[in-house]
Design an enzyme around this catalytic site. Structure first.
Site, short mmCIF file in Angstrom:
data_model
loop_
_atom_site.label_atom_id
_atom_site.label_comp_id
_atom_site.label_asym_id
_atom_site.label_seq_id
_atom_site.Cartn_x
_atom_site.Cartn_y
_atom_site.Cartn_z
N HIS A 104 28.45 95.84 52.29
CA HIS A 104 29.24 97.06 52.40
C HIS A 104 28.31 98.16 52.91
O HIS A 104 27.26 98.41 52.31
CB HIS A 104 29.85 97.43 51.06
N GLY A 105 28.70 98.79 53.99
CA GLY A 105 27.80 99.74 54.65
C GLY A 105 27.35 100.89 53.78
O GLY A 105 26.25 101.43 53.98
N GLU A 107 26.59 100.74 50.64
CA GLU A 107 25.84 100.24 49.49
C GLU A 107 24.49 99.71 50.02
O GLU A 107 24.33 98.52 50.27
CB GLU A 107 26.62 99.14 48.76
N ASN A 165 33.84 91.60 52.57
CA ASN A 165 33.92 90.79 51.35
C ASN A 165 35.36 90.43 50.99
O ASN A 165 35.65 90.06 49.86
CB ASN A 165 33.26 91.52 50.17
N ARG A 166 36.26 90.56 51.96
CA ARG A 166 37.62 90.06 51.84
C ARG A 166 37.98 89.28 53.11
O ARG A 166 39.15 89.06 53.40
CB ARG A 166 38.63 91.22 51.69
N HIS A 210 24.81 94.41 45.88
CA HIS A 210 25.82 95.47 46.00
C HIS A 210 25.46 96.63 45.07
O HIS A 210 24.51 96.54 44.29
CB HIS A 210 27.20 94.94 45.61
N TYR A 274 37.48 91.85 37.91
CA TYR A 274 38.65 92.16 38.72
C TYR A 274 38.76 91.09 39.79
O TYR A 274 37.78 90.73 40.43
CB TYR A 274 38.59 93.57 39.34
N GLU A 296 25.17 93.63 41.25
CA GLU A 296 25.48 95.06 41.34
C GLU A 296 24.29 95.81 40.73
O GLU A 296 24.00 95.66 39.55
CB GLU A 296 26.77 95.37 40.57
#
Length: 496
Positions: A104-105, A107, A165-166, A210, A274, A296
């Site tokens: 993710h850009g 992060e 990530n999807r 992340h 989640y 994370e």
């Protein structure tokens, strides 16, 4: 004559001037590279600076490192990887582990941590035993940024605003094992490059860095019914014990993660936290036999540059411990025939319905496992399966277990008739996973498979006559075509 002398003098001056420019350029490069390595814990490097650092780092540490590109981003930026080993780029019977960051850009902590890890390994691999083992006995691949376009724009998605990530095939949505290895129609360039790279190298394990919390997340990320509801229940993978072990290891080695108030022991099952579908973590596990967890590393998605030194201190021990435990702390070895030919055999662990396949050219396998005692079985068509009972120690040293398989033609009739001669392989509820399930008398594996196929054909004929045609997914909603050699399972993991 004076004219000739003048021309010669001018030529000499031009040569000196060119040499001076070359020298000045090299001096600038060295100074610039030194500045970049010194700035790793002071600021976030731009994409151009990160590429420059990669080039200069591998020049400085060429004895243990090489840089290579796995492809380009959607905007055409090279996606660089640094490989660290005592023989970078060489094919060896050693396990591979990958760290991936900046998916993710917005992060970006991995853009700091992974280059700094490479610098630390280069400086310490002769004196620190952890660094020495990591360099000498395995291959570590680090990707500081999977999404350079998103970083440049300080946005989560790539340049097309797609969440990477999807963007992977999900075993809940794509139950066909072969299709799991093919990019989706809407797959982004970054996703395609990641899939191709992962399948080609054959990683034993990996971790994806992340931000947004401080926790180690492990598979599975989604539920079988494709629910997005958070209900507090877990969806454990077949390798749940190993995933929990690796997640707890990172959390314990991290300075604060295991002390989390929100997450017990600093870990969480992805679906329990989640649900996510289309994530890279579950795809790694199901499609590529790569045990993957998500790390994370900061509540703050864009950690202040003044905190980068602290961020490194929080993670250095954990960043070293995880690849050693995952790649070398379980069981690894080679599978070969009685005449020494390497075999791409299926390697099974009794009680764990997820198998891996030994890779050529060495017939090498690497199986991450939590400490404990296990029964392993190696099987290949035309050969008698071989068993071994091993104990994975608590100290992380791991176990080396080779298998020598005898051709079935070399087995005498009396031996073939013994109760030890073969194994039965059956389907598992999670999908087409070959598992050990008792013993067959005689050399009956092939007969059993043919019999199973005949029974399935008969059942399909009866269903067709009685109820009309039905799709394969209706008949077997959670399984796919049975394949003897490769056994992907709808086990999945990811995180964000």
């Amino acid at each position: 004559m004076p004219c000739t002398s003048s021309k010669a003098s001018q030529l000499n001056l031009l040569t000196v001037w060119l040499l001076w420019l070359v020298c000045l350029n090299q001096t600038y490069k060295v100074a610039y590279a030194k500045q970049l390595s010194e700035d790793l814990l002071k600021r976030y490097l731009s994409n151009e600076e990160l590429a420059a650092w990669s080039t200069e780092f591998t020049a400085k540490c060429s004895h243990i490192a090489r840089a290579y590109s796995v492809g380009k981003s959607s905007a055409g930026v090279q996606i660089w990887v640094i490989e660290i080993s005592d023989r970078p780029g060489a094919a060896e019977a050693e396990p591979h582990f990958k760290y991936v960051a900046n998916m993710h850009g917005n992060e970006p902590s991995g853009r700091v941590l992974l280059p700094q890890l490479a610098e630390w390994l280069c400086a310490n691999h002769k004196t620190d035993q952890r660094a020495k083992r990591l360099v000498d006995d395995m291959h570590l691949h680090i990707m500081p940024t999977m999404n350079p376009d998103g970083f440049a724009r300080q946005m989560r998605g790539n340049v097309r605003d797609v969440d990477l990530n999807r963007n992977f095939p999900d075993p809940i949505e794509v139950p066909n094992p072969a299709a799991m290895q093919q990019p989706l129609p809407a797959a982004q360039s970054e996703t395609v490059a990641m899939m191709k790279w992962t399948l080609e190298v054959g990683f034993a394990a990996s971790a994806n860095l992340h931000e947004g919390a401080v926790v180690a997340n492990y598979p599975f990320d989604g539920f079988i019914d494709h629910s997005h509801q958070v209900n507090g229940s877990r969806h454990p993978a077949p390798d749940d014990a190993t995933f929990v072990y690796l997640a707890k290891l990172y959390a314990a080695k991290h300075k604060t993660m295991s002390k989390s108030v929100e997450f017990k022991d600093g870990i969480v099952n992805g679906a329990q936290w989640y649900p996510v579908y289309g994530g890279m973590q579950d795809w790694n596990y199901v499609a590529a036999d790569c045990l993957s967890i998500t790390l994370e590393l900061s509540d703050n998605k864009w950690r202040p540059e003044s905190d980068l030194q602290l961020l490194w201190q929080e993670n250095i021990d954990a960043l070293l411990a995880l690849p050693l435990a995952a790649a070398l702390g379980g069981v690894h070895g080679m599978v070969y025939s009685s005449n020494g030919t390497s075999l791409a055999a299926v390697v099974m662990v009794e009680g764990i319905s997820k198998n891996i396949t030994a890779r050529q050219p060495f017939g090498f396998y690497s199986r991450p496992l939590a400490p404990g005692t296990y029964t392993l079985l190696a099987a290949y068509p035309g050969y008698k399966p071989a068993h071994a009972t091993v104990t994975v120690p608590e100290d992380g040293s791991g176990v080396v277990q080779d298998f020598k398989l005898q051709p079935t033609s070399a087995i005498g009739s009396s031996q073939a008739g013994s109760s030890d001669s073969s194994e039965q392989f059956t389907l598992n509820a999670h999908g087409p996973l070959l598992i050990k399930s008792g013993r067959l008398k005689g050399n009956a594996t092939a007969t059993a498979i043919v019999g199973l196929l005949v029974c399935i054909a008969g059942a399909l004929a009866v269903l067709y006559v009685c109820q009309g045609p039905r799709t394969m997914r209706q008949l077997y909603p959670r399984t796919s075509v049975v394949r003897f050699l490769r056994n992907p399972s709808p086990d999945h993991v990811s995180i964000t």
